[in-house]
Design an enzyme around this catalytic site. Structure first.
Site, PDB file in Angstrom:
ATOM      1  N   HIS A  98      29.993 -39.852  47.327  1.00  0.00           N
ATOM      2  CA  HIS A  98      30.460 -38.925  46.297  1.00  0.00           C
ATOM      3  C   HIS A  98      29.831 -37.560  46.532  1.00  0.00           C
ATOM      4  O   HIS A  98      28.615 -37.432  46.666  1.00  0.00           O
ATOM      5  CB  HIS A  98      30.086 -39.440  44.906  1.00  0.00           C
ATOM      6  CG  HIS A  98      30.157 -38.371  43.851  1.00  0.00           C
ATOM      7  ND1 HIS A  98      31.319 -37.681  43.587  1.00  0.00           N
ATOM      8  CD2 HIS A  98      29.209 -37.852  43.026  1.00  0.00           C
ATOM      9  CE1 HIS A  98      31.089 -36.795  42.636  1.00  0.00           C
ATOM     10  NE2 HIS A  98      29.817 -36.870  42.284  1.00  0.00           N
TER      11      HIS A  98
ATOM     12  N   ASN B 230      32.255 -30.504  43.302  1.00  0.00           N
ATOM     13  CA  ASN B 230      32.213 -31.863  42.745  1.00  0.00           C
ATOM     14  C   ASN B 230      33.515 -32.104  41.981  1.00  0.00           C
ATOM     15  O   ASN B 230      33.761 -31.484  40.950  1.00  0.00           O
ATOM     16  CB  ASN B 230      31.000 -31.981  41.810  1.00  0.00           C
ATOM     17  CG  ASN B 230      30.827 -33.380  41.234  1.00  0.00           C
ATOM     18  OD1 ASN B 230      31.774 -34.159  41.152  1.00  0.00           O
ATOM     19  ND2 ASN B 230      29.617 -33.695  40.807  1.00  0.00           N
TER      20      ASN B 230
ATOM     21  N   CYS C 227      31.827 -40.256  38.071  1.00  0.00           N
ATOM     22  CA  CYS C 227      31.923 -40.035  39.520  1.00  0.00           C
ATOM     23  C   CYS C 227      31.897 -41.330  40.323  1.00  0.00           C
ATOM     24  O   CYS C 227      32.247 -41.321  41.506  1.00  0.00           O
ATOM     25  CB  CYS C 227      30.810 -39.097  39.974  1.00  0.00           C
ATOM     26  SG  CYS C 227      30.899 -37.469  39.190  1.00  0.00           S
TER      27      CYS C 227
END
Length: 311
Positions: A233, A263, A107
């Protein structure tokens, strides 16, 4: 060097919490209240990371005044082990001959990819890199696992970089990794499913997110209260807000689109960046900060000054 073009792509129609609850046995209220996600997007069975990355990359290129001469793709869901998926994206975009490579920092990957592209420019390899973050991460999770399946979605985001006036563009970057914490979030074997220690992830986010952000700000000579938008993020909306509160920034400074995307791993930062600009356009001279924490464990932060040629 700075951002001169943006693009994003989310595949298919939004997948509701009701749909995810039906397949996982998770409670709809739990998904909404505990993690804050109300929808996410799933790639079609025949859609690949290349497909998503190409759509986002083309949008970024078409919105920019320069053509790419380098393709850097952040992804953890490469189409093949060899060659790099960036090579397929390069071919689809018709920039044959331009260097192309993948970056895997989970990520945090997009920030790592931006730093890689900036280094390539500094080394004289390129002048206008295209940096893409793309993942079909839903294929990495057990679709029946109520702890992880509701969290994730698929998507891609991209930025076209190019020359900007002095004082604009990328001002500073900070990267970090600690392989001793690899088991906090991992796919332990080929073909296996993603697993994570939720509390462990939260602890690293709240420990390292502020650290890398403050380090990048210090390098740039910028105070936190000068930041116009903090692009985080989107692990989940609750964690994004917790990080925003932790560093003391108001909600309007920390965009939250994870509630609509889930996500999306390497794509999260560039998609959030693109959506934030679309909803409330950045103004010339705005200070932006990107921050992400991912598996590895890894973390990265970057400070940029936005350039608007129309100003």
């Amino acid at each position: 060097m700075g951002i001169v073009g943006l693009g994003a792509y989310l595949p298919g129609d939004p997948v509701s919490n009701e749909s995810v609850a039906q397949s996982t046995g998770a409670d709809v209220e739990w998904i909404r209240d505990r993690i804050g996600i109300v929808a996410r997007h799933h790639a079609a069975p025949d859609e690949t990371t290349t497909d998503l990355a190409t759509r986002a990359g083309r949008a970024a290129v078409e919105s920019a005044p320069v053509d790419p001469d380098l393709v850097v793709l952040a992804t953890v869901t490469a189409d093949r082990t060899v060659p790099a998926t960036a090579c397929f994206v390069q071919d689809r975009l018709g920039v044959s001959g331009a260097p192309a490579l993948d970056v895997n920092a989970a990520c945090s990957g997009f920030v790592y990819a931006m730093a890689t592209a900036a280094g390539m420019v500094h080394a004289g390899v390129a002048r206008a890199p295209l940096v893409v973050g793309a993942d079909v991460f839903t294929r990495c999770v057990d679709p029946s696992d109520r702890r992880t399946a509701p969290l994730f979605g698929d998507g891609a985001g991209a930025v076209q970089l190019g020359p900007v006036p002095e004082g604009y563009g990328i001002l500073a970057t900070e990267l970090w990794a600690d392989g001793s914490r690899a088991e906090v979030a991992t796919i332990p074997e080929a073909g296996g499913h993603f697993r994570m220690d939720g509390r462990g992830v939260t602890a690293v986010v709240l420990e390292m997110g502020p650290k890398v952000l403050n380090s990048a700000l210090a390098k740039a000579g910028v105070r936190l209260d000068q930041i116009n938008r903090l692009i985080v993020h989107q692990a989940n909306p609750r964690l994004v807000r917790k990080l925003g509160d932790f560093v003391g920034l108001e909600k309007d400074v920390v965009p939250d689109y994870g509630r609509l995307t889930g996500n999306i791993a390497s794509a999260s930062v560039p998609v959030t960046l693109s959506f934030a600009h679309r909803e409330r356009p950045f103004r010339d001279g705005d200070l932006l900060a990107l921050v992400a924490v991912g598996a590895g464990m890894t973390a990265g932060a970057m400070v940029l000054r936005w350039y608007d040629p129309a100003n």
